[in-house]
Design a protein around this motif. Structure first.
Motif, PDB file in Angstrom:
ATOM      1  N   ARG A 186       0.685  -1.356  -0.232  1.00 26.68           N
ATOM      2  CA  ARG A 186      -0.281  -0.049  -0.075  1.00 26.68           C
ATOM      3  C   ARG A 186       0.820   1.324   0.119  1.00 26.68           C
ATOM      4  NH1 ARG A 186      -1.997  -2.938   4.617  1.00 26.68           N
ATOM      5  NH2 ARG A 186      -1.247  -1.217   5.868  1.00 26.68           N
ATOM      6  N   PRO A 187       0.367   2.489  -0.522  1.00 27.89           N
ATOM      7  CA  PRO A 187       1.194   3.592  -0.480  1.00 27.89           C
ATOM      8  C   PRO A 187       1.357   3.969   0.955  1.00 27.89           C
ATOM      9  CG  PRO A 187      -0.707   3.827  -1.980  1.00 27.89           C
ATOM     10  CD  PRO A 187      -0.885   2.432  -1.222  1.00 27.89           C
ATOM     11  N   VAL A 188       2.402   4.658   1.096  1.00 27.25           N
ATOM     12  CA  VAL A 188       2.822   5.047   2.732  1.00 27.25           C
ATOM     13  C   VAL A 188       3.147   6.759   2.568  1.00 27.25           C
ATOM     14  CG1 VAL A 188       3.337   2.899   3.508  1.00 27.25           C
ATOM     15  CG2 VAL A 188       4.952   4.313   2.687  1.00 27.25           C
ATOM     16  N   ASP A 189       3.105   7.380   3.568  1.00 28.08           N
ATOM     17  CA  ASP A 189       3.082   8.639   3.550  1.00 28.08           C
ATOM     18  C   ASP A 189       4.716   8.768   3.676  1.00 28.08           C
ATOM     19  OD1 ASP A 189       0.811   9.524   3.427  1.00 28.08           O
ATOM     20  OD2 ASP A 189       0.671   9.534   5.626  1.00 28.08           O
ATOM     21  N   LEU A 190       5.402   9.490   2.884  1.00 28.27           N
ATOM     22  CA  LEU A 190       6.982   9.723   2.794  1.00 28.27           C
ATOM     23  C   LEU A 190       7.399  10.557   3.940  1.00 28.27           C
ATOM     24  CD1 LEU A 190       7.772  10.019  -0.964  1.00 28.27           C
ATOM     25  CD2 LEU A 190       7.786   7.925   0.511  1.00 28.27           C
ATOM     26  N   MET A 191       8.264  10.179   4.485  1.00 28.98           N
ATOM     27  CA  MET A 191       9.122  11.195   5.433  1.00 28.98           C
ATOM     28  C   MET A 191       9.559  12.319   4.901  1.00 28.98           C
ATOM     29  SD  MET A 191      10.632   8.136   8.124  1.00 28.98           S
ATOM     30  CE  MET A 191      11.147   9.361   9.336  1.00 28.98           C
ATOM     31  N   ASP A 192      10.245  13.148   5.658  1.00 23.99           N
ATOM     32  CA  ASP A 192      10.599  14.559   5.228  1.00 23.99           C
ATOM     33  C   ASP A 192      11.993  14.176   4.570  1.00 23.99           C
ATOM     34  OD1 ASP A 192      12.051  14.017   7.617  1.00 23.99           O
ATOM     35  OD2 ASP A 192      11.238  15.606   8.531  1.00 23.99           O
ATOM     36  N   TRP A 193      12.774  13.373   5.328  1.00 23.46           N
ATOM     37  CA  TRP A 193      14.141  13.196   4.388  1.00 23.46           C
ATOM     38  C   TRP A 193      13.870  12.414   3.108  1.00 23.46           C
ATOM     39  CZ3 TRP A 193      16.272   8.178   3.430  1.00 23.46           C
ATOM     40  CH2 TRP A 193      15.287   7.089   4.105  1.00 23.46           C
ATOM     41  N   GLN A 194      12.871  11.606   3.098  1.00 23.16           N
ATOM     42  CA  GLN A 194      12.612  10.980   1.645  1.00 23.16           C
ATOM     43  C   GLN A 194      12.235  11.865   0.609  1.00 23.16           C
ATOM     44  OE1 GLN A 194       9.878   8.189   3.524  1.00 23.16           O
ATOM     45  NE2 GLN A 194      11.327   6.217   3.095  1.00 23.16           N
ATOM     46  N   LYS A 195      11.209  12.833   1.133  1.00 24.28           N
ATOM     47  CA  LYS A 195      10.847  13.948   0.092  1.00 24.28           C
ATOM     48  C   LYS A 195      11.867  14.678  -0.554  1.00 24.28           C
ATOM     49  CE  LYS A 195       6.056  13.829   1.992  1.00 24.28           C
ATOM     50  NZ  LYS A 195       5.000  14.901   2.691  1.00 24.28           N
ATOM     51  N   PHE A 196      12.811  15.143   0.518  1.00 19.13           N
ATOM     52  CA  PHE A 196      14.269  15.817   0.481  1.00 19.13           C
ATOM     53  C   PHE A 196      14.918  15.001  -0.895  1.00 19.13           C
ATOM     54  CE2 PHE A 196      18.625  16.606   1.576  1.00 19.13           C
ATOM     55  CZ  PHE A 196      18.568  17.940   0.929  1.00 19.13           C
ATOM     56  N   ILE A 197      15.042  13.694  -0.654  1.00 23.76           N
ATOM     57  CA  ILE A 197      15.863  13.058  -1.596  1.00 23.76           C
ATOM     58  C   ILE A 197      15.172  13.355  -2.999  1.00 23.76           C
ATOM     59  CG2 ILE A 197      16.603  10.944  -2.613  1.00 23.76           C
ATOM     60  CD1 ILE A 197      16.892   9.896   0.293  1.00 23.76           C
ATOM     61  N   LEU A 198      13.778  12.899  -3.111  1.00 21.83           N
ATOM     62  CA  LEU A 198      13.004  13.083  -4.687  1.00 21.83           C
ATOM     63  C   LEU A 198      13.189  14.525  -5.072  1.00 21.83           C
ATOM     64  CD1 LEU A 198      10.305  10.530  -3.869  1.00 21.83           C
ATOM     65  CD2 LEU A 198      12.507   9.915  -4.878  1.00 21.83           C
TER      66      LEU A 198
END
Length: 639
Positions: free
Chosen positions: A96-108
């Protein structure tokens, strides 16, 4: 930009950040990545030094984007599209989709948001993302590849995308993540309670849904002829491919010997590909002498010198979540530096307990260095017979050291066949009452046996031409053979120009009777000794030099030639003592050999039984003031 920021000397990102005014950027940008950077630098989120640098770089780049100084811009709309796509991609375990964490959004966001001002293509064509194991790197890369394959390739044909890893098992895992993501997107009519725009999209582009559950090495969209290929690094070849987006999983393992294969990925992208991006992800490995880690350090050092803005690194992105010191191995409150998933609500205690269990297992099994590599994401020279660790060497680096007029012990290691020749200068000095030694090397680089200097650079894994410009070595002119006459002239000129007082000149016994030794004996008054390269002679200075490094009584320049030779050196034990050796034929340790020759006597400098030549030779090296003081000294036995 008027501010001149240099973090390379202070190693303090927070101070540099606090001295600048980012209020305009804070007000204008509220995207997740920029907010993350402010939270890191406002000390709301604990990260290591390398991520602090990456965040500082992003904020500084926002200040000067779209200028001659930085011809790139940050596109928040591109970021929003990418993160919206990521929000519907399923996580591997839960499906299932999960809410990305702040550091993961930073990478993308960093991968997608920064664009070239002239053509709107991605700025970071070469990206390194490093984080400790079990933190979801592979999941993020599956998202990035699927976005490129489904969104960025829309309306385009015959594009190639790469899934790769160091071995078949790891590359199969990444390919499985990609297939699972595509399969879920194509078969779910709703995701997160909303209509799924990719439902049955596979039929439009011609992907057989059954192929996504097979073990095939390729995903083919028959209508567009776009394809994702899986190639294992150790057994495959990238020749003939032109990848739009390439993902390399666990790409911290390839060594300098693998340079050509690594280069075939990027050279294929450079030829005829729009919007290329090569993303390498990995944890740390035992051998820091690999291109992955060397690129990490070079890019981060460039970021430290913010005032310089080196264009060579405009297109390189490094995001490295890692511990800052070996002491943090036992400080669990710092582990979020390398394991940012620790900050996931409700998971922190379990995650920390899992890491503690791994550490206990490593301590019992005598493999703590592997724990530091994989769970703390720290590069170490950690094999049992390593001469020095990376930390030992990096702690010794100093910015400046004035050598003029100093006493010095000299060691020389001559070339045999295609080996480099090296000279080492060991300067004893007192620093705030502590007895220390500064070491400086210079190497001569033959390339005849390799065929060209380019081939020599690839073989040794060092950019000798650039290093020669920086004053660390000299490349022999055509035909690429060692010229001992020019070496002899360089040695004399260097000693004279810097007014050095040579206390001892140790020379490899293999060079006894050579041009160098004969020329030195016949035309200089240096106290010269040929040193046999056997453990019975070298064991003591070899061990002494190692102890002095570990005890932080050695300083060196930021010299890649010397640093790599120290990392290449391993210890061989014999019945007659220890000696240093190299792990493979291609590894160079010549500067270390030269240094040990100098240390044959340098180790005794601050003792009562230091090497002494005859009194007349000592007087010759004295200045006029030194001579007057010596004759006036009632303790010298002459008055």
């Amino acid at each position: 930009m008027t501010e001149k920021v240099d973090i390379s000397k202070t190693k303090d990102v927070f101070s540099a950040y606090e001295q600048l005014d980012f209020s305009d950027i804070r007000a204008r940008y509220r995207d997740p990545a920029t907010v993350y950077c402010f939270d890191v630098l406002d000390r709301k989120i604990l990260t290591g030094y390398d991520i602090q640098l990456a965040c500082f770089r992003h904020l500084r780049d926002l200040q000067i984007q779209n200028t001659d100084e930085l011809p790139f811009y940050y596109d928040v709309e591109e970021v929003a599209h990418f993160l919206k796509f990521a929000s519907i991609c399923p996580e591997a375990e839960s499906k299932r989709p999960v809410d990305l964490m702040d550091w993961q959004k930073f990478i993308l966001s960093m991968l997608q948001g920064w664009r070239n001002a002239s053509n709107q293509q991605k700025r970071f064509s070469n990206a390194i993302v490093s984080v400790a194991r079990h933190n979801g790197k592979t999941y993020l890369m599956a998202i990035a590849l699927c976005y490129a394959f489904l969104i960025e390739s829309y309306g385009k044909n015959n594009l190639q995308f790469l899934v790769s890893s160091i071995d078949a098992k790891q590359s199969a895992q990444l390919m499985g993540y990609v297939k699972g993501t595509l399969s879920a997107l194509f078969t779910s009519d709703e995701i997160r309670g909303m209509s799924n725009p990719f439902y049955q999209y596979n039929e439009e582009i011609g992907i057989d849904i059954k192929s996504l559950s097979s073990g095939s090495d390729m995903i083919v969209a028959k209508e567009t002829r776009n394809r994702i290929v899986r190639i294992t690094f150790n057994s495959g070849s990238y020749d003939g491919f032109h990848f739009t987006t390439a993902i390399g999983d666990e790409f911290g393992a390839p060594t300098a010997d693998d340079h050509q294969k690594l280069n075939s990925i990027t050279s294929g992208q450079a030829l005829s590909v729009d919007n290329p991006q090569f993303i390498r992800i990995s944890t740390a490995y035992e051998n820091p002498n690999v291109e992955f880690h060397q690129t990490e350090r070079a890019v981060l050092e460039s970021v430290e010198r913010d005032y310089k803005r080196d264009p060579d690194y405009y297109h390189f992105l490094v995001l490295n979540w890692a511990q800052d010191s070996k002491e943090e191995t036992y400080q669990e409150e710092t582990w979020a530096k390398s394991n940012p998933l620790i900050n996931l609500p409700g998971k922190s205690a379990d995650f920390i307990e899992s890491i503690k269990n791994k550490r206990s297992e490593a301590l019992v099994g005598g493999s703590l260095h592997q724990f530091d590599n994989k769970s703390m994401n720290r590069w170490l020279q950690t094999s049992d017979n390593s001469y020095l660790t990376l930390d030992d060497i990096e702690r010794a680096i100093v910015d400046n050291f004035d050598i003029v007029g100093r006493e010095v012990y000299v060691g020389f290691d001559g070339s045999i066949g295609g080996d480099n020749s090296a000279i080492s200068f060991v300067y004893p000095y007192i620093d705030h009452g502590e007895k220390k030694f500064h070491i400086q090397q210079y190497s001569w680089i033959p390339w005849h046996d390799n065929g060209s200097i380019e081939a020599k650079e690839k073989s040794d894994g060092l950019a000798y031409r650039k290093l020669a410009q920086q004053g660390f070595c000299e490349i022999e002119p055509d035909p690429g053979l060692i010229d001992y006459e020019s070496i002899f002239k360089w040695i004399n000129a260097f000693i004279d120009a810097n007014q050095l007082k040579v206390l001892f000149f140790g020379i490899d016994n293999a060079a006894k009777g050579s041009y160098i030794e004969q020329a030195l004996v016949n035309s200089t008054d240096y106290p010269i000794m040929a040193i046999s390269q056997v453990p019975s002679e070298l064991s003591d200075p070899t061990q002494w030099l190692r102890r002095e490094f570990i005890n932080q009584r050695i300083t060196i320049k930021d010299d890649p030639v010397f640093q790599k030779s120290l990392l290449n050196a391993i210890i061989r034990e014999t019945r007659m003592g220890i000696r240093i050796d190299k792990g493979s034929r291609r590894m160079r340790i010549d500067p270390v050999d030269a240094t040990i020759d100098a240390c044959y006597q340098a180790k005794l400098h601050f003792t009562d039984f230091a090497y002494q030549d005859d009194i007349n030779e000592q007087i010759k090296r004295m200045s006029a003031d030194d001579v007057n003081s010596w004759y006036s000294d009632p303790n010298n036995g002459l008055v």
